[in-house]
Structures are given as C-alpha cells and as structure tokens.
Design an enzyme around this catalytic site. Structure first.
Site, short mmCIF file in Angstrom:
data_model
loop_
_atom_site.label_atom_id
_atom_site.label_comp_id
_atom_site.label_asym_id
_atom_site.label_seq_id
_atom_site.Cartn_x
_atom_site.Cartn_y
_atom_site.Cartn_z
N ALA A 1 -6.43 3.99 2.18
CA ALA A 1 -5.79 4.47 0.95
C ALA A 1 -5.37 5.93 1.06
O ALA A 1 -6.15 6.77 1.48
CB ALA A 1 -6.75 4.31 -0.23
N ASP A 2 -4.12 6.19 0.67
CA ASP A 2 -3.68 7.57 0.49
C ASP A 2 -3.58 7.81 -1.02
O ASP A 2 -3.93 6.94 -1.82
CB ASP A 2 -2.37 7.84 1.22
CG ASP A 2 -1.21 6.99 0.73
OD1 ASP A 2 -1.27 6.44 -0.40
OD2 ASP A 2 -0.21 6.87 1.46
N SER A 3 -3.09 8.96 -1.43
CA SER A 3 -3.07 9.29 -2.86
C SER A 3 -2.21 8.33 -3.67
O SER A 3 -2.56 7.97 -4.80
CB SER A 3 -2.62 10.73 -3.07
OG SER A 3 -1.34 10.93 -2.54
#
Length: 77
Positions: free
Chosen positions: A34-36
């Site tokens: 997961a990224d932002s």
C-alpha cells in the site's frame, strides 16, 4: 452478521492484490504494497462496505491488518 475480519481482508485483497492467506494480523499494510493513494482508497472502501465513517486521524492509525480489523469491530459494536 458480516464476518468483519474476512470483510476487511477482502477489501485489502481487492485493493492491494495481497492473498488473504498471507494476511496475518501483524502484516503492515505498507508491507502488503500500500502507498498513500492505496490507503486512501482502502479507507473509502471500508467506509462503504461497513457503512461507517473513518476520519483522517483514525485512518492514520490503521497500520496493520489487525489494527484495521479491531478498529472496524470497535465501530460496529
């Protein structure tokens, strides 16, 4: 009643492509890829799936699969 843990894992699997079988409660969402932007979309999907509101402060505390499951459980109880 909806199985909260399974529902959370389904949302994570959908957004991150992580296999539910490998999603331990200690698994960090960022370690699952997961990224932002993914985290933002994940929170939106959790809100929709469980019909709850997750404010920004609470969203920042959702760092592991287990944290996320426990948070949703607390909001639904």
């Amino acid at each position: 009643m909806i199985d909260i843990a399974n529902g959370v894992r389904e949302v994570i699997e959908y957004h991150l492509g992580a296999a539910k079988a490998g999603m331990t409660e200690d698994a960090r969402l960022t370690d699952l890829g997961a990224d932002s932007i993914d985290l933002y979309e994940l929170v939106m999907s959790l809100e929709e799936k469980f019909n709850i509101n997750i404010d920004d402060r609470d969203a920042q505390r959702l760092t592991t699969v287990g944290d996320t499951i426990e948070f949703i459980k607390s909001r639904l109880s």
